[in-house]
Design an enzyme around this catalytic site. Structure first.
Site, PDB file in Angstrom:
ATOM      1  N   SER A 651       0.731  -1.187  -0.231  1.00 26.94           N
ATOM      2  CA  SER A 651       0.016  -0.084   0.021  1.00 26.94           C
ATOM      3  C   SER A 651       0.847   1.167   0.026  1.00 26.94           C
ATOM      4  O   SER A 651       0.387   2.382  -0.254  1.00 26.94           O
ATOM      5  CB  SER A 651      -1.011   0.035   1.213  1.00 26.94           C
ATOM      6  OG  SER A 651      -0.116  -0.236   2.461  1.00 26.94           O
ATOM      7  N   LYS A 694      -6.526   4.463   8.356  1.00 29.91           N
ATOM      8  CA  LYS A 694      -5.523   5.254   7.638  1.00 29.91           C
ATOM      9  C   LYS A 694      -5.891   6.726   7.607  1.00 29.91           C
ATOM     10  O   LYS A 694      -5.191   7.669   7.968  1.00 29.91           O
ATOM     11  CB  LYS A 694      -5.257   4.683   6.093  1.00 29.91           C
ATOM     12  CG  LYS A 694      -4.399   3.309   6.397  1.00 29.91           C
ATOM     13  CD  LYS A 694      -4.075   2.767   5.095  1.00 29.91           C
ATOM     14  CE  LYS A 694      -3.340   1.506   4.965  1.00 29.91           C
ATOM     15  NZ  LYS A 694      -2.951   1.106   3.635  1.00 29.91           N
TER      16      LYS A 694
END
Length: 807
Positions: A651, A694
């Protein structure tokens, strides 16, 4: 702030909103309870098939994660299904009179086993009442006296004959209970030792000779005495057996009639009758033993051991074995300590879960089952052979030095249901060749449930079931909507609910506790919100500590300004039951050389395989996009700064790509953004996990430093459907204080981060002048020309050196 080329997401895209209008009730008191399992139609159908399929090998593996309702639904379904099934047989173990080490198994219809035990118990009571009283009757005493008189008559006739012979020789015969002796006589009077000594020597010698002759004659005549004794004993034994048989006949006849349809029981009763002939005489006809002792003797030999008994109308058994040790599954042989050591008998046999579930269903948990020694292989053997064999596996290891039993095997007809997580199922599939043959039915519980009208209705009914069972207050429609939102957040999808319903139940319990403290009647949305915040606070120590380190400058993260080759990445940390987002600085440096792109994490053995793969894909993307005219002849390094543990996942590859391009083009990136996304070799941005945590992790940092309206996060477009952001982020977005951007390619991210055009390639393969991509190509051209100049200068030096050498 200049206008970005990609517009930020609007409020409606950041979370699915649930409201009381989604539900047709005011409180859950108004709706029925839900007894099924939420949104698991495939699993339900598979379970129904597996349970109904009568063929061997169609045992069931229920696969799913804890909290999805798999265990509770299997339990409810089997309980209902078992009621419609016939009740299986009772099983008993009885003494094998031919070999006590091999007890015999008796099968009786449900409910008959306990009745048979009661009948035998009454029989033993009757036997104790009958014996030894039957040996005190005048008839038996008379017959026994006749046998004794016959023996005594034979014995007395011999003694009379010897006595007559002795008198002829002037010798007296004396007899007592233990011995027979001879004494000399003189003038009709027996002589004592002193008188005998006064006799003449010739007379004494004659007496000695006569007595020796009489003793020899006595021995000759009594040589047949053992035969008489045997005949007498045989006659007495025959009398006893006849007496016992006659006394037992009226006691056993009713039992034989009652169990005439069961040949094994009749055979046992006949063997018992034969063994009683010995037991009664040897152990019951004694005045030394009390009645409790005599009863214990009978019970140890004749009382059946009912190891499995059922009520006649109970239906099929459903056994959930939570501690599947070998003994708990297959039964055990217990031992008692006595003076000679350890001993056992058929009454020490104890049933295990397999015996109890025989004719029904046995439910086991895969993780517990597979960690117990011997159990898995023994279970497979039992299912293959369709027999239950009770044994002690420790004997095979030589750890148990005692005589044990080998009970008769019992036919096995059971449906085994194993519940476990996917890793256990796939491991068994791969490594155990027998698994597929024995467990042919997979019941696959999904981890998510699609949101529709039915699923929301069932979700509300399930909340009603929970509050009713736990005696909690009803939920309002707003509370159910808040719980549905929490469930969608767990599922990380706007169109799905989490099948991990136990997590939602925990919030319900905690919200009810808050309601109780406030003294309110119904659990409302504010109680649910407080419960969720309290859970986050309880597990938020580490995330708060990381944020404090960032604010104190211990961890370097910028949230304003610009920098070349630096950007903020987004990571998710999972510690125990806590999962939270934390920003991390991604840095890249570029300089002339031919080392290529160096992944510092991989070189330091901290980057795991997927992260390393992401960096290699990034190398492929940069080469294919920028190195068409000039080689990617650079040395570059990328790193996640201040990371001291293992790093995995791809990611960060979008952020790493942007940092590298920034370093190549020497274009600064805005530090008010954080970025996450996976990059493929064509520069397309792919979805990642943990998107909500996140975003919220970076938002909390920006909030602590002060929201300016410029801060925001960049996520993949493919993750928009996963957004279920908390109300704090939504409020900030609504007020224009925070932004969320979704991008499809790396150029979109670059334009947001730089405020400049990335530039699209034209038909000639060129990028627009001044665009970011054009600056990257220009930098590669400069490096290539610099390398060429360096090579030419080096070649000239070598040429001059060779010329001088030739001179």
């Amino acid at each position: 702030m200049s206008l970005p080329f990609v517009k930020p997401l609007v409020l409606e895209q950041l979370a699915r909103q649930f409201s009381a209008d989604d539900f047709a009730f005011t409180t859950t008191d108004e709706i029925p309870a839900f007894r099924g399992v939420l949104g698991q139609e495939r699993a339900v159908e598979a379970l129904q098939f597996g349970v109904a399929m009568p063929r061997p090998g169609y045992n069931v593996f229920v696969m799913g994660y804890a909290g999805t309702g798999r265990y509770s639904y299997v339990k409810r379904y089997l309980a209902n299904e078992a009621k419609r099934k016939s009740t299986p047989s009772d099983w008993l173990y009885v003494n094998n009179f031919n070999d006590a080490r091999e007890p015999l198994a008796l099968q009786l219809p449900a409910g008959k086993g306990s009745a048979f035990c009661r009948d035998i118990d009454q029989l033993l009571t009757n036997i104790l009442a009958t014996f030894p009283a039957v040996f005190e009757t005048p008839t038996w005493q008379q017959k026994k006296s006749t046998i004794d008189r016959e023996f005594n008559r034979n014995y007395d006739s011999v003694l009379d004959f010897i006595e007559k012979k002795a008198l002829e020789k002037s010798v007296a015969l004396y007899r007592d209970s233990n011995s027979i002796s001879f004494t000399p006589m003189y003038e009709g009077k027996a002589l004592d030792e002193a008188e005998f000594a006064l006799l003449a020597e010739e007379q004494r010698e004659k007496f000695h000779a006569d007595i020796a002759e009489l003793e020899e004659l006595l021995n000759q005549k009594l040589s047949i005495l053992p035969q008489w004794k045997r005949e007498s004993s045989n006659k007495l034994r025959q009398l006893n057996e006849e007496t016992i048989a006659q006394a037992l006949e009226p006691l056993l006849a009713p039992l034989a009639k009652t169990y005439s349809d069961f040949p094994d029981v009749l055979a046992y009763l006949q063997a018992m009758q034969g063994n009683l002939l010995k037991t009664v005489v040897d152990q019951l006809v004694t005045e030394e033993s009390s009645e409790p002792v005599r009863r214990q003797i009978l019970e140890l030999q004749y009382s059946p051991n009912l190891i499995v008994g059922h009520h006649a109308t109970a239906g099929a058994p459903v056994i959930f074995e939570s501690h599947p040790t070998y003994d708990n599954i297959f039964g055990r042989i217990e031992y008692v300590s006595d003076q000679s050591g350890l001993s056992t008998n058929y009454r020490q046999l104890r049933a295990g879960a397999l015996q109890k579930a025989n004719g029904g269903y046995l439910v086991l948990e895969a993780e517990k089952l597979l960690t117990e020694p011997f159990v898995w292989d023994a279970l497979k053997r039992a299912l293959h052979s369709r027999q239950i064999k009770m044994e002690s596996p420790l004997l095979e290891l030589g750890r148990f030095a005692a005589v044990t039993l080998s009970p008769q095997v019992i036919p096995l007809q059971v449906k085994v249901i194993i519940i476990g997580e996917p890793n256990f199922y796939y491991a068994l599939q791969e490594y155990d060749a027998d698994f597929q043959e024995l467990f042919r039915v997979l019941v696959d519980f999904d981890s998510e449930v699609a949101i529709d009208e039915d699923s929301l209705e069932h979700f509300a009914q399930l909340m009603k079931t929970r509050t009713t069972e736990e005696e909690m207050a009803p939920l309002t429609a707003c509370a159910v909507a808040a719980l549905a939102r929490y469930s969608a957040r767990l599922a990380e999808h706007q169109q799905r609910l989490s099948a991990s319903i136990s997590d939602v139940f925990q919030v319900v319990s905690e919200a009810d506790f808050i309601r109780l403290q406030l003294g309110e009647v119904h659990t409302d949305a504010n109680h649910v919100a407080q419960a969720i915040r309290a859970r986050e606070y309880r597990t938020g120590r580490i995330s708060q500590q990381i944020q404090n380190d960032i604010l104190a400058g211990v961890i370097l993260i910028d949230s304003q300004g610009e920098a070349v080759g630096k950007c903020n990445g987004l990571t998710v940390l999972s510690i125990g039951d806590s999962s939270f987002g934390a920003p991390a600085r991604i840095s890249a440096t570029v300089y002339p050389g031919n080392n290529g792109i160096v992944d510092i994490e991989r070189e330091a053995s901290l980057g795991q395989s997927i992260h390393s793969k992401g960096v290699m894909i990034l190398t492929g993307f940069l080469g294919s996009k920028y190195a068409q005219k000039y080689p990617l002849d650079i040395s570059a390094s990328i790193a996640l700064e201040q990371s001291y543990g293992y790093i995995d996942g791809d990611s960060a590859s979008l952020g790493e790509g942007c940092a590298l391009i920034s370093a190549l083009a020497k274009v600064p990136l805005k530090q008010c953004f954080a970025i996450t996304g996976s990059l493929n070799q064509f520069g397309e941005v792919q979805a990642i996990g943990g998107v909500n945590e996140k975003i919220e992790g970076f938002f909390q940092l920006c909030k602590a430093r002060g929201l300016t309206g410029e801060q925001g996060v960049i996520i993949p477009q493919a993750n928009v459907a996963n957004l279920m952001l908390n109300s704090e982020v939504l409020n900030a977005v609504q007020q224009g204080l925070f932004n969320v951007f979704a991008v499809r390619c790396v150029d979109d991210a670059l334009e947001i981060l730089t405020g400049q055009s990335a530039g699209a390639v034209d038909d000639q393969g060129n990028f627009p002048e001044g665009s970011i991509n054009a600056l990257v190509v220009k930098r590669l051209q400069e490096i290539a020309e610099q390398d060429k100049t360096t090579d030419e200068a080096l070649e000239e030096v070598l040429k001059n050196a060779m010329a001088q050498a030739n001179e």
